[in-house]
Design a protein around this motif. Structure first.
Motif, short mmCIF file in Angstrom:
data_model
loop_
_atom_site.label_atom_id
_atom_site.label_comp_id
_atom_site.label_asym_id
_atom_site.label_seq_id
_atom_site.Cartn_x
_atom_site.Cartn_y
_atom_site.Cartn_z
N ASP A 69 -87.82 17.17 -51.97
CA ASP A 69 -88.82 18.20 -51.70
C ASP A 69 -88.10 19.49 -51.32
O ASP A 69 -87.10 19.48 -50.60
CB ASP A 69 -89.74 17.78 -50.54
N GLU A 71 -88.58 24.21 -51.33
CA GLU A 71 -89.29 25.45 -51.63
C GLU A 71 -88.26 26.46 -52.12
O GLU A 71 -87.20 26.61 -51.50
CB GLU A 71 -89.99 25.99 -50.38
N VAL A 84 -93.08 25.51 -54.91
CA VAL A 84 -93.19 24.47 -53.89
C VAL A 84 -93.12 23.14 -54.62
O VAL A 84 -93.99 22.82 -55.44
CB VAL A 84 -94.51 24.60 -53.10
N GLN A 86 -93.01 19.11 -54.16
CA GLN A 86 -93.25 17.99 -53.26
C GLN A 86 -93.49 16.75 -54.11
O GLN A 86 -94.42 16.72 -54.92
CB GLN A 86 -94.45 18.24 -52.36
N ILE A 124 -95.28 28.77 -46.69
CA ILE A 124 -93.91 28.32 -46.90
C ILE A 124 -93.23 28.06 -45.56
O ILE A 124 -93.72 28.48 -44.51
CB ILE A 124 -93.09 29.36 -47.70
N ARG A 126 -91.94 24.75 -44.67
CA ARG A 126 -92.20 23.39 -44.21
C ARG A 126 -90.96 22.71 -43.62
O ARG A 126 -91.08 21.84 -42.78
CB ARG A 126 -92.70 22.53 -45.37
#
Length: 157
Positions: A69, A71, A84, A86, A124, A126
């Motif tokens: 994962d 960004e 993004v 995921q 954004i 995370r």
């Protein structure tokens, strides 16, 4: 103008190969202990060892699914591209850097950095701590302001 980029990723301590080797080591050790006890007459230990291996396998699988994962933010001359990713699901947002507003997280909150331009909103940060999120928001604001200044000075303003 050159591209300015930010890559925000999970802090994963094990690669997929290392994760597989760790799982193999856990399973081997568990089965050796369970076999010893089963040979001594405690057969139920073997059942618990299998349940343990199954639970650890599920936990490792969930870990592995989210290991990649990330960004990715790229500021180009006419585009602020935000990707993004995921669990291999990719969402891309193309924002106009001249109209993008950056909202840092509120003080003391676990909120994310919000980007908004022309009705499109993206969150954004995370994988960052609260302090790093604030730093990212400052960097983005500075980079966007510098780009706006450069574009305006090209037009003679």
């Amino acid at each position: 103008m050159d591209t300015r980029e930010w890559m925000l990723k999970r802090n994963c301590s094990l690669s997929p190969r290392q994760l597989g080797l760790a799982y193999l080591a856990v399973c081997t050790t568990s089965m050796l202990v369970a076999t010893f006890f089963a040979a001594s007459g405690a057969w139920y230990v073997l059942g618990f060892a299998l349940v343990e291996q199954f639970a650890v396998g599920i936990a490792f699988l969930l870990y592995a699914r989210h290991a990649t994962d990330r960004e990715h933010i790229a500021l180009e001359e006419n585009c602020l591209l935000v990707e993004v990713i995921q669990v291999e699901h990719v969402r891309q947002f193309r924002l106009d850097p001249r109209h993008t507003r950056v909202e840092p997280p509120e003080s003391g909150s676990c909120g994310l950095v919000r980007l908004e331009a022309n009705g499109t909103k993206v969150e954004i940060g995370r994988f960052l701590t609260e302090w790093k999120r604030r730093e990212l928001a400052r960097e983005l604001n500075c980079a966007l302001a510098l780009q706006r200044y450069k574009q305006n000075s090209n037009f003679g303003f």
